[in-house]
Design an enzyme around this catalytic site. Structure first.
Site, PDB file in Angstrom:
ATOM      1  N   ASP A 111       0.785  -1.236   0.000  1.00  0.00           N
ATOM      2  CA  ASP A 111       0.000   0.000   0.000  1.00  0.00           C
ATOM      3  C   ASP A 111       0.823   1.296   0.000  1.00  0.00           C
ATOM      4  OD1 ASP A 111      -2.392  -1.285  -0.121  1.00  0.00           O
ATOM      5  OD2 ASP A 111      -2.833  -1.169   2.014  1.00  0.00           O
ATOM      6  N   GLY A 146      -6.227  -1.130  -2.266  1.00  0.00           N
ATOM      7  CA  GLY A 146      -6.097   0.134  -1.558  1.00  0.00           C
ATOM      8  C   GLY A 146      -7.427   0.500  -0.929  1.00  0.00           C
ATOM      9  N   ALA A 178      -4.412   5.805 -17.944  1.00  0.00           N
ATOM     10  CA  ALA A 178      -5.841   5.663 -17.641  1.00  0.00           C
ATOM     11  C   ALA A 178      -6.580   6.976 -17.878  1.00  0.00           C
ATOM     12  CB  ALA A 178      -6.016   5.221 -16.196  1.00  0.00           C
ATOM     13  N   GLU A 195     -10.029   0.052  -4.524  1.00  0.00           N
ATOM     14  CA  GLU A 195     -11.134  -0.744  -3.942  1.00  0.00           C
ATOM     15  C   GLU A 195     -11.940   0.038  -2.890  1.00  0.00           C
ATOM     16  OE1 GLU A 195      -7.914  -3.133  -1.176  1.00  0.00           O
ATOM     17  OE2 GLU A 195      -9.850  -4.071  -1.437  1.00  0.00           O
TER      18      GLU A 195
HETATM   19  O1  F6P Z   1      -1.783  -5.504   2.558  1.00  0.00           O
HETATM   20  C1  F6P Z   1      -2.476  -4.419   2.080  1.00  0.00           C
HETATM   21  C2  F6P Z   1      -3.759  -4.868   1.421  1.00  0.00           C
HETATM   22  O2  F6P Z   1      -3.468  -5.673   0.297  1.00  0.00           O
HETATM   23  C3  F6P Z   1      -4.682  -3.747   1.015  1.00  0.00           C
HETATM   24  O3  F6P Z   1      -4.343  -3.119  -0.195  1.00  0.00           O
HETATM   25  C4  F6P Z   1      -5.998  -4.460   0.963  1.00  0.00           C
HETATM   26  O4  F6P Z   1      -7.022  -3.549   1.123  1.00  0.00           O
HETATM   27  C5  F6P Z   1      -5.897  -5.431   2.116  1.00  0.00           C
HETATM   28  O5  F6P Z   1      -4.525  -5.641   2.330  1.00  0.00           O
HETATM   29  C6  F6P Z   1      -6.561  -6.756   1.879  1.00  0.00           C
HETATM   30  O6  F6P Z   1      -6.349  -7.560   2.995  1.00  0.00           O
HETATM   31  P1  F6P Z   1      -6.735  -9.092   3.110  1.00  0.00           P
HETATM   32  O7  F6P Z   1      -5.817  -9.865   2.215  1.00  0.00           O
HETATM   33  O8  F6P Z   1      -6.514  -9.435   4.538  1.00  0.00           O
HETATM   34  O9  F6P Z   1      -8.141  -9.192   2.652  1.00  0.00           O
END
Ligand code: F6P
Length: 332
Positions: free
Chosen positions: A135, A178, A194, A233
């Site tokens: 991130d 993100g 984009a 996201e």
């Molecule tokens: O590690 C960061 C991240 O990949 C974020 O970008 C994302 O929102 C989150 O972790 C997802 O986490 P998990 O794999 O626990 O669902």
């Protein structure tokens, strides 16, 4: 050897939070630097959860052989909510003491750094944090280990999607990771040309649907035959499909959705991430041996330096309006 050096005879390393490409390089650098300095080194499996379960493994040079090129983490990782409790951290400290471990290296993101800071604050054990998250949202460091690889993975995916988008004259909404961090969306948006970048939102209220539709329609008018919208996201799952629905129902624009998801977290680390992780692992061990008590290894203007850990606890949302402006200016 200075007084401070003599205090640390053994250290342990763990990964915590979401995995990120390059964590293995950091583990390798920590283990081999520490061995080179004559320390005993332990790997802790599954982050703070494994620490609490006593999952320690004595490491030697071969334990970290042939891992530099691999994504994920040989130590595995976890998100350990229990570590928010002071009682749990006390238990963790006593486990470390029983195992005769003098210092802890934590590779992870904000939550992991907070746990390390509290552990140090409450029990005095020296801790070093190596920023490891895709991130890129840790205050104090320009880059975190894994970000470069994640961006590259997403860029390669969007390039492929663009082939189909132009062949079929389509609009695609590509969702990148993100929840709160804009970094991946902004970098991927600029690097893929984009037409639109949607930053992380809580509830879509910041999304200017009319502007998105306007951009797509203007592009078509000037002869473009594809549009790519990069959407972070955000905090409420399903943002891409909600954008798709509004574009279809209110603007008669047909858009396809592609959610990249966890493919952004895996894969072989880029050379940048390998180099960064190797430098950070080295600096982490030497910082501890130099007597620093609670710090993170930070990449600041091209150099890896140590910074007090409590200055790196804030989550940073790397929202840089000029990146959005840059993407817009170049994708007319
Ligand atoms: O590690 C960061 C991240 O990949 C974020 O970008 C994302 O929102 C989150 O972790 C997802 O986490 P998990 O794999 O626990 O669902």
């Amino acid at each position: 050897m200075s007084e401070a050096n003599k205090e640390i005879k053994s250290l342990a390393v763990l990964c915590s939070g979401g995995d990120s490409p390059g964590m293995n390089c950091a583990i390798r650098a920590v283990v081999r630097t520490a061995l080179g300095r004559g320390l005993d080194v332990y790997g802790i499996k599954r982050g703070y959860a494994g620490l609490l379960e006593g999952e320690f493994e004595k490491m030697n040079a071969s334990s970290v052989g042939n891992i530099i090129q691999h994504g994920g983490t040989i130590l595995q990782t976890s998100r350990c909510l229990d570590f928010h409790q002071a009682e749990t951290r006390k238990e963790a400290f006593h486990i470390l003491k029983r195992k005769k471990i003098d210092a802890l290296v934590v590779i992870g993101g904000n939550g992991s750094f907070n746990g390390a800071w509290e552990l140090h604050n409450e029990h005095g054990i020296p801790v070093a944090g190596i920023p490891g998250t895709i991130d890129n949202d840790i205050t104090g460091t320009d880059y975190t280990v894994g970000f470069d690889t994640a961006v590259q993975t997403a860029v390669e995916a969007v390039d492929k999607i663009r082939d189909t988008a132009s062949s079929h004259a389509r609009t695609f909404i590509v969702e990148v990771m993100g929840r709160k961090s804009s970094a991946i969306a902004l970098h991927v948006g600029v690097c893929t040309g984009a037409e639109n970048i949607i930053l992380p939102t809580k509830d879509d209220s910041d999304i200017d649907f009319a502007a998105i539709a306007g951009d797509i329609q203007r592009g078509i008018k000037r002869g473009k035959n594809s549009s790519i919208i990069i959407a972070a996201e955000g905090e409420t799952p399903g943002v891409s499909h909600r954008i798709q629905t509004v574009l279809r129902d209110e603007y008669k624009i047909d858009a396809h959705v592609c959610i990249l998801g966890h493919i952004q977290r895996g894969g072989n680390p880029s050379s940048l991430d390998r180099f960064l992780a190797s430098r950070m692992g080295w600096v982490a061990v030497d910082g501890l041996l130099n007597g620093e008590k609670a710090f993170a290894t930070c990449f600041i203007k091209g150099e890896v330096e140590t910074l007090a850990l409590d200055k790196c606890l804030e989550k940073r949302n790397e929202y840089r309006p000029y990146y959005e402006g840059l993407a817009k200016a170049l994708s007319i």
